[in-house]
Design a protein around this motif. Sequence first.
Motif, mmCIF file in Angstrom:
data_model
loop_
_atom_site.group_PDB
_atom_site.id
_atom_site.type_symbol
_atom_site.label_atom_id
_atom_site.label_comp_id
_atom_site.label_asym_id
_atom_site.label_seq_id
_atom_site.Cartn_x
_atom_site.Cartn_y
_atom_site.Cartn_z
ATOM 1 N N THR A 18 1.991 -8.284 8.812
ATOM 2 C CA THR A 18 0.960 -8.866 7.934
ATOM 3 C C THR A 18 1.165 -10.371 7.694
ATOM 4 O O THR A 18 0.413 -10.964 6.920
ATOM 5 N N LYS A 46 -5.269 -6.787 14.766
ATOM 6 C CA LYS A 46 -5.737 -5.661 13.926
ATOM 7 C C LYS A 46 -7.024 -5.078 14.517
ATOM 8 O O LYS A 46 -7.219 -3.865 14.504
ATOM 9 N N ASP A 91 9.598 3.730 13.231
ATOM 10 C CA ASP A 91 9.132 2.467 13.821
ATOM 11 C C ASP A 91 7.896 2.802 14.647
ATOM 12 O O ASP A 91 7.994 3.501 15.663
ATOM 13 N N LEU A 128 -5.161 -7.931 -0.644
ATOM 14 C CA LEU A 128 -4.486 -6.812 -1.293
ATOM 15 C C LEU A 128 -3.340 -7.291 -2.192
ATOM 16 O O LEU A 128 -2.594 -8.198 -1.830
ATOM 17 N N TYR A 148 -3.510 -12.492 13.934
ATOM 18 C CA TYR A 148 -3.417 -11.298 13.072
ATOM 19 C C TYR A 148 -4.723 -10.509 13.126
ATOM 20 O O TYR A 148 -4.711 -9.296 13.381
ATOM 21 N N LEU A 182 0.835 -1.201 0.000
ATOM 22 C CA LEU A 182 0.000 0.000 0.000
ATOM 23 C C LEU A 182 0.873 1.256 0.000
ATOM 24 O O LEU A 182 0.602 2.216 -0.719
HETATM 25 N N1 NAP Z 1 -1.942 -7.756 2.269
HETATM 26 C C1 NAP Z 1 -3.225 -8.023 2.422
HETATM 27 O O1 NAP Z 1 -3.784 -8.951 1.789
HETATM 28 C C2 NAP Z 1 -4.073 -7.196 3.363
HETATM 29 C C3 NAP Z 1 -5.417 -7.517 3.506
HETATM 30 C C4 NAP Z 1 -6.200 -6.753 4.384
HETATM 31 C C5 NAP Z 1 -5.637 -5.679 5.077
HETATM 32 N N2 NAP Z 1 -4.319 -5.412 4.921
HETATM 33 C C6 NAP Z 1 -3.759 -4.290 5.692
HETATM 34 O O2 NAP Z 1 -3.334 -3.306 4.755
HETATM 35 C C7 NAP Z 1 -2.175 -2.639 5.234
HETATM 36 C C8 NAP Z 1 -1.113 -2.643 4.140
HETATM 37 O O3 NAP Z 1 -0.843 -3.993 3.795
HETATM 38 P P1 NAP Z 1 0.358 -4.341 2.811
HETATM 39 O O4 NAP Z 1 -0.047 -5.533 2.021
HETATM 40 O O5 NAP Z 1 0.828 -3.106 2.125
HETATM 41 O O6 NAP Z 1 1.431 -4.818 3.887
HETATM 42 P P2 NAP Z 1 2.989 -5.095 3.681
HETATM 43 O O7 NAP Z 1 3.312 -5.105 2.222
HETATM 44 O O8 NAP Z 1 3.328 -6.265 4.519
HETATM 45 O O9 NAP Z 1 3.625 -3.776 4.298
HETATM 46 C C9 NAP Z 1 3.623 -3.521 5.683
HETATM 47 C C10 NAP Z 1 4.814 -2.642 5.946
HETATM 48 O O10 NAP Z 1 4.847 -2.315 7.343
HETATM 49 C C11 NAP Z 1 6.209 -2.353 7.737
HETATM 50 N N3 NAP Z 1 6.349 -2.511 9.189
HETATM 51 C C12 NAP Z 1 6.359 -3.655 9.932
HETATM 52 N N4 NAP Z 1 6.571 -3.358 11.217
HETATM 53 C C13 NAP Z 1 6.704 -2.017 11.312
HETATM 54 C C14 NAP Z 1 6.955 -1.120 12.374
HETATM 55 N N5 NAP Z 1 7.118 -1.535 13.629
HETATM 56 N N6 NAP Z 1 7.034 0.204 12.097
HETATM 57 C C15 NAP Z 1 6.885 0.657 10.840
HETATM 58 N N7 NAP Z 1 6.673 -0.136 9.776
HETATM 59 C C16 NAP Z 1 6.575 -1.467 10.014
HETATM 60 C C17 NAP Z 1 6.789 -3.517 6.976
HETATM 61 O O11 NAP Z 1 8.194 -3.441 6.955
HETATM 62 P P3 NAP Z 1 9.059 -4.814 6.853
HETATM 63 O O12 NAP Z 1 8.610 -5.468 5.576
HETATM 64 O O13 NAP Z 1 10.446 -4.314 6.852
HETATM 65 O O14 NAP Z 1 8.669 -5.622 8.064
HETATM 66 C C18 NAP Z 1 6.142 -3.308 5.604
HETATM 67 O O15 NAP Z 1 6.910 -2.453 4.789
HETATM 68 C C19 NAP Z 1 -1.770 -3.352 6.524
HETATM 69 O O16 NAP Z 1 -2.183 -2.575 7.606
HETATM 70 C C20 NAP Z 1 -2.516 -4.670 6.475
HETATM 71 O O17 NAP Z 1 -2.849 -5.132 7.776
HETATM 72 C C21 NAP Z 1 -3.527 -6.124 4.076
#
Ligand code: NAP
Length: 284
Positions: free
Chosen positions: A61, A128, A35, A150, A124, A12
């Motif tokens: 995630t 959330k 962080d 996503l 998870y 995202l």
């Molecule tokens: N992916 C899905 O299918 C899905 C579905 C429903 C909702 N969501 C929600 O949508 C949002 C975006 O998802 P996404 O797919 O873009 O997730 P993503 O690709 O896993 O990205 C999450 C990011 O958060 C970073 N992160 C982890 N711990 C952190 C911390 N303590 N401080 C700051 N950053 C941190 C991660 O860094 P590292 O990689 O270095 O750990 C990663 O860059 C999330 O809130 C997720 O819960 C996702």
Amino acid sequence: MKIVVTGGNGQLGRAFQTLAAADIDIQAVDLDVLDVTNQAQVLQYIEAQKPAVVVHGAAMTQVDAAEGIPDKAYRINAVGTQNIAAACLRYGCKMVYVSTDYVFAGDQTEAYTEFMPTKPLNVYGKSKLAGEELARSICPRLFIARTAWLYGDGNNFVRTMLRLGKERKKLQVVNDQTGSPTYAKDLAQAIVALAATEHYGTYHMTNNGSCTWYEFAKEIFRQSALPVTVEAVTTEAFPREAKRPPHSVLRNYMLELTIGDPFRSWQDALTDYLADEKEKGRVK
Ligand SMILES: NC(=O)c1ccc[n+]([C@@H]2O[C@H](COP(=O)([O-])OP(=O)(O)OC[C@H]3O[C@@H](n4cnc5c(N)ncnc54)[C@H](OP(=O)(O)O)[C@@H]3O)[C@@H](O)[C@H]2O)c1
């Protein structure tokens, strides 16, 4: 409008980085700069940036890994969200907390509206949901944006299918979990539109329509013209650490009732994504 996006290197966050609009200034920051579990750092960063909006996308995630390390999941997804909400309260920013369809049990066939009860099945989803509750109790100018399945620039189901589809002629894919695949670019655009309003509250934000993972895989191969045979299997065929909701389809009901639902069908969004991946040389 200045927007800080946490988790800036995630799917995202990267979608936000590529949003082009003359009147928005996006600061997408990742873990190395901000962080979210470090409250002093969060307060200092938001004070220095003075954004109008903070889109909180950072999260742990990894759904299966979270089962074995719940403290880490709660620290990032719940306490991290508490820290962002406290900073938004102190510096008068709007907050968008990105949440998930996994806050629901998925034990019914009807699509979920925002007015239906939550009941997460795994760590998870629980962490959330804890983030949602903390944000609601702290931040008055809050949007909760629940999305699902996503995909964007990162590890996701579409990229996995395209990789496996080139290596194998036949694949088994789960056909008893139904959801709404959502393109990160569409979600980022919809969040910007919503955040410009004062319609605070909880929103479901997914591409329209629904499918099973099996149907999603078939559509990916059809649109990519890859000759792969996909066999439908049950969840039991692929045992995982975390339980998944069988039917976590979200209806964008609050959008329908307020600013209008801007999302296109998941099939059209997939077409756009595949074209974008090809243009950027990520698929051949
Ligand atoms: N992916 C899905 O299918 C899905 C579905 C429903 C909702 N969501 C929600 O949508 C949002 C975006 O998802 P996404 O797919 O873009 O997730 P993503 O690709 O896993 O990205 C999450 C990011 O958060 C970073 N992160 C982890 N711990 C952190 C911390 N303590 N401080 C700051 N950053 C941190 C991660 O860094 P590292 O990689 O270095 O750990 C990663 O860059 C999330 O809130 C997720 O819960 C996702």
